[in-house]
Design a protein around this motif. Structure first.
Motif, mmCIF file in Angstrom:
data_model
loop_
_atom_site.group_PDB
_atom_site.id
_atom_site.type_symbol
_atom_site.label_atom_id
_atom_site.label_comp_id
_atom_site.label_asym_id
_atom_site.label_seq_id
_atom_site.Cartn_x
_atom_site.Cartn_y
_atom_site.Cartn_z
ATOM 1 N N TYR A 35 0.849 -1.178 0.000
ATOM 2 C CA TYR A 35 0.000 0.000 0.000
ATOM 3 C C TYR A 35 0.890 1.234 0.000
ATOM 4 O O TYR A 35 2.042 1.198 0.445
ATOM 5 N N GLN A 37 0.737 5.311 1.341
ATOM 6 C CA GLN A 37 -0.011 6.248 2.175
ATOM 7 C C GLN A 37 0.616 7.634 2.054
ATOM 8 O O GLN A 37 1.739 7.863 2.502
ATOM 9 N N GLN A 41 -3.715 10.998 4.336
ATOM 10 C CA GLN A 41 -4.632 10.104 3.627
ATOM 11 C C GLN A 41 -4.577 8.698 4.211
ATOM 12 O O GLN A 41 -3.636 8.348 4.930
ATOM 13 N N GLY A 42 -5.572 7.907 3.865
ATOM 14 C CA GLY A 42 -5.521 6.500 4.213
ATOM 15 C C GLY A 42 -4.674 5.740 3.211
ATOM 16 O O GLY A 42 -4.449 6.210 2.090
ATOM 17 N N PRO A 43 -4.169 4.574 3.594
ATOM 18 C CA PRO A 43 -3.381 3.775 2.652
ATOM 19 C C PRO A 43 -4.183 3.408 1.405
ATOM 20 O O PRO A 43 -5.387 3.148 1.488
ATOM 21 N N LEU A 91 3.621 0.915 2.710
ATOM 22 C CA LEU A 91 3.286 -0.074 3.725
ATOM 23 C C LEU A 91 3.166 -1.455 3.099
ATOM 24 O O LEU A 91 2.641 -1.608 1.997
#
Lengths: 115, 113
Positions: A35, A37, A41-43, A91
């Motif tokens: 992911y 990020q 923000q969100g991933p 991530l």
């Protein structure tokens, strides 16, 4: 037991350079996810491996991004010709199974800064 | 298509008072829903998950969430906030037959002493 580990924890590079980010999943986990990020923000999903093969790479933003998992364990995310917009936290997560009900366990991330 | 909306980007509560972090989801199929917490310089940690069993889900550290299909909501609550609860919280939706996690934009929780 050991969790998901990612190296390096921080990476600073110059625009146009090539970088590799490494992920060591939890032992025995067959599924591995990457992911990205961005700040605030969100991933966002990039790519998912089931074993050695990329089962879903629909989140990779363009062909400068590539990931491998040659032996079904460690994975490397590769970014060619880096751009300033690639700066983000990357991530990695792993899970035991491959259904949507399986918990994904996340590593601490690699913070990439492109100058 | 799947998506998640976290209705508050920031929430502040006093220590010892209840916490409510709101999450609404959109899913074409029966979803699984998760809440993760992210402390500064730490990895994402699972708080709890809903996978079509009991609609009231209990998680770690006294948190719980209720799945309400009619309201397409999965709000996170805790009866009494602790200083150590200060962190970023993410609501996540995924299809039961899928693998891709869809994250909300996060809610930053501040706990005032």
């Amino acid at each position: 037991g050991a969790g998901v580990s990612q190296t390096p924890s921080n990476k600073v590079t110059e625009k146009g350079k090539y970088v590799e980010l490494r992920c060591d999943p939890i032992s025995g986990h067959t599924a591995l996810y990457w992911y990205r990020q961005s700040l605030g923000q969100g991933p966002e999903f990039l790519i998912y491996f089931q074993g050695t093969g990329a089962a879903d790479d629909s989140g990779l933003p363009n062909d400068r991004f590539f990931a491998v998992r040659p032996e079904g364990s460690v994975s490397t995310l590769k970014i060619q010709r880096t751009e300033r917009g690639d700066s983000a936290m990357y991530l990695c997560a792993s899970s035991h199974g491959t259904s949507g009900t399986d918990t994904q366990y996340f590593g601490p991330g690699t913070r990439l800064t492109v100058l | 298509a799947q998506s998640v909306t976290q209705l508050d980007s920031h929430v502040s509560v006093s220590e010892g008072t209840p916490v409510l972090l709101r999450c609404n989801y959109s899913s074409s199929y029966s979803p699984s829903l998760f809440w993760y917490v992210q402390h500064p310089n730490k990895g994402l940690q699972l708080l709890l998950k809903y996978t079509s069993a009991a609609t009231l889900v209990k998680g770690i550290n006294g948190f719980e969430a209720e799945f309400k299909k009619s309201e397409t909501s999965f709000h996170l609550t805790k009866p009494s906030a602790h200083m150590s609860d200060a962190a970023e919280y993410f609501c996540v939706v995924t299809m039961n037959t899928g693998n891709q996690f869809y994250f909300g934009t996060g809610t930053s929780l501040t706990v005032i002493p």
